[in-house]
Scaffold this motif. Structure first.
Motif, short mmCIF file in Angstrom:
data_model
loop_
_atom_site.label_atom_id
_atom_site.label_comp_id
_atom_site.label_asym_id
_atom_site.label_seq_id
_atom_site.Cartn_x
_atom_site.Cartn_y
_atom_site.Cartn_z
N ALA A 27 32.48 19.54 24.29
CA ALA A 27 31.87 18.24 24.54
C ALA A 27 31.73 17.48 23.22
CB ALA A 27 30.51 18.41 25.19
N ILE A 28 31.99 16.18 23.26
CA ILE A 28 32.04 15.37 22.04
C ILE A 28 30.64 14.90 21.63
CG2 ILE A 28 32.85 13.19 21.07
CD1 ILE A 28 35.34 13.42 22.66
N ASN A 29 30.32 15.15 20.36
CA ASN A 29 29.15 14.53 19.75
C ASN A 29 29.63 13.66 18.60
OD1 ASN A 29 29.86 16.37 17.78
ND2 ASN A 29 27.95 17.55 17.89
N ALA A 30 28.70 13.10 17.83
CA ALA A 30 29.07 12.18 16.76
C ALA A 30 29.93 12.86 15.70
CB ALA A 30 27.82 11.58 16.13
N ASP A 31 29.59 14.08 15.34
CA ASP A 31 30.36 14.80 14.32
C ASP A 31 31.79 15.02 14.78
OD1 ASP A 31 30.64 16.68 11.90
OD2 ASP A 31 31.12 18.02 13.57
N MET A 32 31.97 15.40 16.03
CA MET A 32 33.31 15.65 16.54
C MET A 32 34.11 14.36 16.62
SD MET A 32 34.37 17.61 20.04
CE MET A 32 35.76 18.74 20.05
#
Length: 259
Positions: A27-32
């Motif tokens: 799942a995508i977060n800001a870092d990814m």
């Protein structure tokens, strides 16, 4: 030490971009999102990359956005997640190197959107797809509203987007969301074989072709003819064109260099 959320690896002219948050189903977060943009910037500036393979580490390709991170800072989603993701999508679609998405198990939300930006999709048997945005009360991102109706048609796109129901792999193939279904154990090998085949082709010409096809929905016929002429003239100046013609007359396989 925190592991990188995006892993790049090279196999000859094929670059594999692997999503690497397996504990969160990628799942995508800001870092990814920022790491994905940085990786796409590197890829866009590297002409030696002649095919890009996108895959996911662990139990799923991508389960969409990281809902915990989004819930904690909803006001920052646009700047911290969507902006870098959209910049990354623009870089991916502008490059010459074709893109293969190698997906498995669960593909949801932004995972479907990312997959739609690829030129080819290889899916493992048993993979399930769900655009899912409506299930959490949001609209879509990463180009899904642009690409989905072009891939499956408007009626099917509305059904997929508004009902938020899962599709089995066979249904996804019937709707042309994916190209091929392969046994899960063979997914990596089959995807890499396709990527290597593409990487051996005339990369510059492929780049011209993929852009022509993608823009064809937005231009009138005369403009498209003019774009075809411009692209063709650029291709015949390339080393790959000279090699392709020479190989044709010499009755041998062409040895393209992507130049």
């Amino acid at each position: 030490m925190q592991e990188k959320s995006i892993i790049l690896s090279r196999d000859k002219a094929v670059l594999e971009l692997r999503l690497n948050r397996p504990d969160f189903l990628n799942a995508i977060n800001a870092d990814m999102a920022k790491s994905l943009l940085a990786a796409c910037q590197d890829i866009a500036s590297d002409r030696s990359v002649r095919a890009l393979l996108i895959s996911g580490q662990g139990k799923a390709f991508m389960a969409g956005g990281d809902l915990n991170a989004m819930q904690a800072n909803p006001e920052g989603i646009g700047k911290n997640i969507i902006d870098p993701l959209h910049q990354a999508m623009l870089l991916l679609t502008a490059q010459d190197a074709p893109i293969i998405a190698s997906v498995h198990s669960r593909v949801a939300g932004a995972g479907v959107s990312l997959m739609l930006n690829a030129d080819f999709v290889m899916a493992a048997q048993g993979t399930r797809f769900n655009l899912a945005y409506v299930n959490i009360g949001t609209s879509c991102d990463c180009g899904a509203s642009f690409l989905l109706p072009r891939v499956v048609g408007l009626r099917h796109a509305l059904e997929i987007a508004l009902l938020g129901q899962s599709l089995e792999a066979d249904d996804a193939k019937r709707l042309s969301l994916i190209n091929h279904i392969v046994p899960a154990a063979a997914l990596q090998a089959e995807s890499m074989a396709l990527a290597q085949k593409i990487a051996n082709g005339p990369t510059f010409a492929m780049g011209q072709m993929r852009r022509l096809l993608r823009q064809s929905f937005e231009t009138d016929y005369e403009s498209q003819l003019n774009a075809e002429k411009k692209a063709f003239q650029a291709c015949v100046q390339s080393a790959d064109f000279k090699e392709g013609v020479a190989a044709f007359f010499e009755k041998r396989p062409a040895q393209y260099k992507g130049l």
